[in-house]
Scaffold this motif. Structure first.
Motif, short mmCIF file in Angstrom:
data_model
loop_
_atom_site.label_atom_id
_atom_site.label_comp_id
_atom_site.label_asym_id
_atom_site.label_seq_id
_atom_site.Cartn_x
_atom_site.Cartn_y
_atom_site.Cartn_z
N GLY A 73 12.25 -0.15 -3.35
CA GLY A 73 11.85 -0.41 -4.72
C GLY A 73 10.47 -1.01 -4.88
N PHE A 74 9.76 -1.25 -3.76
CA PHE A 74 8.43 -1.87 -3.84
C PHE A 74 7.43 -0.87 -4.41
N SER A 75 6.77 -1.25 -5.51
CA SER A 75 5.83 -0.33 -6.18
C SER A 75 4.38 -0.79 -6.04
N GLY A 76 4.16 -1.86 -5.29
CA GLY A 76 2.81 -2.42 -5.21
C GLY A 76 1.81 -1.55 -4.48
N SER A 77 2.28 -0.58 -3.69
CA SER A 77 1.35 0.25 -2.94
C SER A 77 1.01 1.56 -3.64
N PHE A 78 1.55 1.78 -4.84
CA PHE A 78 1.19 2.97 -5.58
C PHE A 78 -0.29 2.95 -5.96
N LEU A 82 -3.49 7.75 -9.60
CA LEU A 82 -2.81 9.02 -9.35
C LEU A 82 -1.53 9.10 -10.17
N THR A 83 -1.04 10.30 -10.36
CA THR A 83 0.21 10.49 -11.08
C THR A 83 1.40 10.11 -10.19
N GLY A 84 2.56 10.00 -10.82
CA GLY A 84 3.77 9.78 -10.04
C GLY A 84 3.98 10.89 -9.04
N GLU A 85 3.77 12.11 -9.46
CA GLU A 85 3.94 13.26 -8.58
C GLU A 85 2.98 13.19 -7.40
N GLN A 86 1.72 12.86 -7.65
CA GLN A 86 0.74 12.80 -6.57
C GLN A 86 1.06 11.69 -5.58
N PHE A 90 1.93 12.26 -1.53
CA PHE A 90 1.27 11.52 -0.45
C PHE A 90 2.31 10.92 0.49
N VAL A 91 3.35 10.30 -0.07
CA VAL A 91 4.39 9.68 0.76
C VAL A 91 5.12 10.75 1.58
N ALA A 92 5.39 11.90 0.98
CA ALA A 92 6.07 12.99 1.70
C ALA A 92 5.26 13.42 2.93
N ARG A 93 3.94 13.52 2.76
CA ARG A 93 3.10 13.92 3.90
C ARG A 93 3.08 12.84 4.97
N VAL A 94 2.99 11.57 4.55
CA VAL A 94 2.93 10.46 5.51
C VAL A 94 4.20 10.41 6.36
N TYR A 95 5.37 10.63 5.72
CA TYR A 95 6.64 10.49 6.43
C TYR A 95 7.18 11.82 6.95
N GLU A 101 11.36 19.15 -1.76
CA GLU A 101 12.67 18.51 -1.86
C GLU A 101 12.53 17.07 -2.35
N LEU A 102 11.54 16.37 -1.81
CA LEU A 102 11.32 14.99 -2.24
C LEU A 102 10.94 14.93 -3.71
N LEU A 103 10.02 15.80 -4.13
CA LEU A 103 9.59 15.81 -5.53
C LEU A 103 10.76 16.09 -6.46
N HIS A 104 11.59 17.07 -6.08
CA HIS A 104 12.73 17.42 -6.93
C HIS A 104 13.68 16.24 -7.06
#
Length: 224
Positions: A73-78, A82-86, A90-95, A101-104
């Motif tokens: 739930g930590f949102s401090g690194s957003f 950028l948009t929520g989608e963007q 980024f997180v999907a690529r990092v992990y 699937e993640l976006l959906h």
């Protein structure tokens, strides 16, 4: 499994030293939900941040055999530009997870509507929290780090959040910080008590709570 080996952490502020980890050696077993207990200022959040990799210890090592989440739930690194989608892409690529699937999952879970494709700077605090919680649940981890997170939104959204969280906990471990003893009893099987920089691990959650309450010198009823 997460193993802390001779872990030390000291803060220095205005010439004064505060020790939050004093040569800690302990193991958090795989697939077990562990309550992390301690008085305010004991260093629980600092310990979670070190385990997540967001903070470096003064000395010692943190070893693991599985993947570890950021604090749920930590949102401090957003990136607020950028948009929520963007941010999710980024997180999907990092992990290394499937981006679509993640976006959906996050778009459906967070219920942000058109705001999902607007900059996060336009979000209310509740919208940021829903996005952060959904993103935390979208990436499969072996151990989830939970620091005083509660679901936001109306009753239906809270019920959905609790259902997803409990489903994740059924097949992963967790380290959970909360002041709610009833919540810890519900979702944790073991406990660890942080007191004056020392960490003591208990296989039984009730034993951990009893030790914590003894440290706090409070009646159990006052924390339920």
């Amino acid at each position: 499994m997460i193993h802390l080996q001779n872990l030390c952490k000291t803060y220095t502020l205005n010439g004064k030293h505060k020790v939050v980890a004093r040569d800690i050696t302990a193991t958090f077993p795989s697939g077990v939900s562990v309550a992390l207990l301690g008085r305010n200022g004991a260093g629980k959040s600092s310990l979670l941040r070190m385990i997540s990799g967001a903070m470096l210890p003064s000395s010692g090592k943190i070893l693991s055999t599985g993947t570890i989440s950021w604090p749920v739930g930590f949102s401090g690194s957003f990136s607020t530009q950028l948009t929520g989608e963007q941010n999710c892409r980024f997180v999907a690529r990092v992990y290394g997870v499937d981006t679509e699937e993640l976006l959906h999952f996050v778009e459906d879970f967070a219920e942000l509507g058109n705001h999902f494709r607007l900059p996060i700077r336009t979000y209310s605090s509740g919208m940021r929290s829903r996005l952060a919680f959904g993103l935390s649940m979208a990436v499969p981890f072996d151990t989830y780090l939970v620091d005083e997170v509660s679901a936001v939104g109306d009753a239906a959204f809270k019920a959905k959040s609790n259902h997803v969280f409990n489903e994740r906990m059924s097949r992963a471990g967790a380290i959970v910080v909360s002041h709610s003893m009833s919540l810890l009893r519900e979702i944790c099987h073991a406990g660890a008590v942080l007191e004056q920089g020392r960490l003591t691990f208990y296989q039984d959650i009730e034993a951990a709570i009893a030790a914590h309450l003894s440290n706090m010198k409070l009646n159990k009823s006052s924390l339920i």
